[in-house]
Design an enzyme around this catalytic site. Structure first.
Site, PDB file in Angstrom:
ATOM      1  N   GLY A 147      10.931  -7.899  41.183  1.00 52.48           N
ATOM      2  CA  GLY A 147       9.501  -8.027  41.397  1.00 52.48           C
ATOM      3  C   GLY A 147       8.815  -8.405  40.103  1.00 52.48           C
ATOM      4  O   GLY A 147       9.354  -8.187  39.010  1.00 52.48           O
ATOM      5  N   GLN A 181       2.119  -9.299  34.050  1.00 52.52           N
ATOM      6  CA  GLN A 181       3.339  -9.297  33.248  1.00 52.52           C
ATOM      7  C   GLN A 181       3.627 -10.649  32.604  1.00 52.52           C
ATOM      8  O   GLN A 181       4.488 -10.737  31.715  1.00 52.52           O
ATOM      9  CB  GLN A 181       4.544  -8.905  34.105  1.00 52.52           C
ATOM     10  CG  GLN A 181       4.510  -7.448  34.546  1.00 52.52           C
ATOM     11  CD  GLN A 181       5.756  -7.099  35.316  1.00 52.52           C
ATOM     12  OE1 GLN A 181       5.821  -7.312  36.510  1.00 52.52           O
ATOM     13  NE2 GLN A 181       6.754  -6.577  34.628  1.00 52.52           N
ATOM     14  N   CYS A 210      11.511  -1.785  34.568  1.00 44.72           N
ATOM     15  CA  CYS A 210      10.426  -2.762  34.578  1.00 44.72           C
ATOM     16  C   CYS A 210      10.736  -3.836  33.543  1.00 44.72           C
ATOM     17  O   CYS A 210      11.141  -3.507  32.420  1.00 44.72           O
ATOM     18  CB  CYS A 210       9.110  -2.063  34.232  1.00 44.72           C
ATOM     19  SG  CYS A 210       7.689  -3.164  34.202  1.00 44.72           S
ATOM     20  N   LEU A 211      10.550  -5.087  33.905  1.00 48.60           N
ATOM     21  CA  LEU A 211      10.830  -6.187  32.975  1.00 48.60           C
ATOM     22  C   LEU A 211       9.947  -6.103  31.730  1.00 48.60           C
ATOM     23  O   LEU A 211      10.297  -6.666  30.697  1.00 48.60           O
ATOM     24  CB  LEU A 211      10.631  -7.531  33.677  1.00 48.60           C
ATOM     25  CG  LEU A 211      11.633  -7.843  34.806  1.00 48.60           C
ATOM     26  CD1 LEU A 211      11.233  -9.134  35.516  1.00 48.60           C
ATOM     27  CD2 LEU A 211      13.050  -7.943  34.273  1.00 48.60           C
ATOM     28  N   HIS A 228       5.443  -0.454  43.029  1.00 47.27           N
ATOM     29  CA  HIS A 228       5.561  -0.671  41.580  1.00 47.27           C
ATOM     30  C   HIS A 228       4.727  -1.888  41.155  1.00 47.27           C
ATOM     31  O   HIS A 228       3.971  -1.814  40.173  1.00 47.27           O
ATOM     32  CB  HIS A 228       7.050  -0.859  41.237  1.00 47.27           C
ATOM     33  CG  HIS A 228       7.337  -1.172  39.809  1.00 47.27           C
ATOM     34  ND1 HIS A 228       8.102  -0.351  38.996  1.00 47.27           N
ATOM     35  CD2 HIS A 228       6.988  -2.235  39.022  1.00 47.27           C
ATOM     36  CE1 HIS A 228       8.187  -0.901  37.789  1.00 47.27           C
ATOM     37  NE2 HIS A 228       7.528  -2.048  37.779  1.00 47.27           N
ATOM     38  N   GLU A 229       4.847  -2.986  41.903  1.00 51.46           N
ATOM     39  CA  GLU A 229       4.132  -4.210  41.512  1.00 51.46           C
ATOM     40  C   GLU A 229       2.622  -4.071  41.719  1.00 51.46           C
ATOM     41  O   GLU A 229       1.832  -4.556  40.901  1.00 51.46           O
ATOM     42  CB  GLU A 229       4.673  -5.429  42.264  1.00 51.46           C
ATOM     43  CG  GLU A 229       6.146  -5.737  42.029  1.00 51.46           C
ATOM     44  CD  GLU A 229       6.574  -5.738  40.578  1.00 51.46           C
ATOM     45  OE1 GLU A 229       5.759  -6.073  39.698  1.00 51.46           O
ATOM     46  OE2 GLU A 229       7.735  -5.368  40.317  1.00 51.46           O
ATOM     47  N   HIS A 233       0.981  -2.367  38.940  1.00 50.69           N
ATOM     48  CA  HIS A 233       0.727  -3.239  37.780  1.00 50.69           C
ATOM     49  C   HIS A 233      -0.679  -3.852  37.846  1.00 50.69           C
ATOM     50  O   HIS A 233      -1.301  -4.082  36.814  1.00 50.69           O
ATOM     51  CB  HIS A 233       1.735  -4.391  37.729  1.00 50.69           C
ATOM     52  CG  HIS A 233       3.004  -4.087  37.000  1.00 50.69           C
ATOM     53  ND1 HIS A 233       3.049  -3.810  35.653  1.00 50.69           N
ATOM     54  CD2 HIS A 233       4.285  -4.038  37.425  1.00 50.69           C
ATOM     55  CE1 HIS A 233       4.304  -3.607  35.279  1.00 50.69           C
ATOM     56  NE2 HIS A 233       5.090  -3.743  36.340  1.00 50.69           N
TER      57      HIS A 233
HETATM   58 CO    CO Z   1       7.130  -3.504  36.359  1.00 48.09          CO
END
Ligand code: CO
Length: 150
Positions: free
Chosen positions: A46, A51, A89-90, A131-132, A135
């Site tokens: 995701g 991000q 998380c990236l 999660h997304e 963000h």
């Molecule tokens: Co994330």
């Protein structure tokens, strides 16, 4: 294919409330395409627009069941039943932890063509969406983590 560099924790854009998208125009369609390219390149499941430094309410998710693109996603139902599982998380490389999330959710938003959609998700797909969407409100999984894992 265009791959953006991924913003890391500490960058203020990750802590902003992202802006609603007024229209799914060509700019947003290109953003969605490039976000998907970036997510797949990074082997993520995701990605949210903040991000890649874009403070707009746009996410992409693929938990192995195909690409889901959502603009202005909003959780309209959350199950009382929750599950604890490990997330990463990236934007927070090398960190993983257990997070409690609703097991099932219903999300409304716009798809990549600007059509209204409602998505019913459960288990890992529901987790990735939560999660997304977090963000987009400047919330990171480390804010919710119950226990970090090695
Ligand atoms: Co994330």
């Amino acid at each position: 294919m265009a791959v953006y560099s991924i913003v890391k924790i500490g960058d203020p854009v990750l802590r902003e409330r992202a802006q609603e998208v007024k229209e799914v125009n060509d700019t947003i369609k290109k953003l969605l395409k490039n976000m998907a390219d970036t997510m797949y390149d990074a082997k993520g499941v995701g990605l949210a627009a903040p991000q890649i430094g874009v403070s707009k309410r746009v996410i992409v998710v693929d938990v192995g069941e195909g690409l889901v693109e959502l603009v202005n996603p909003e959780i309209i139902e959350l199950s009382d039943e929750t599950e604890i599982d490990i997330e990463g998380c990236l934007s927070i490389p090398g960190v993983q932890g257990e997070v409690e999330r609703a097991k099932r959710i219903r999300v409304k938003g716009l798809d990549g063509d600007g059509n209204n959609v409602i998505i019913n998700a459960e288990d890992f797909f529901a987790r990735a969406l939560q999660h997304e969407i977090d963000h987009l409100d400047g919330v990171l999984f480390v804010d919710k983590v119950k226990r970090f894992v090695d």
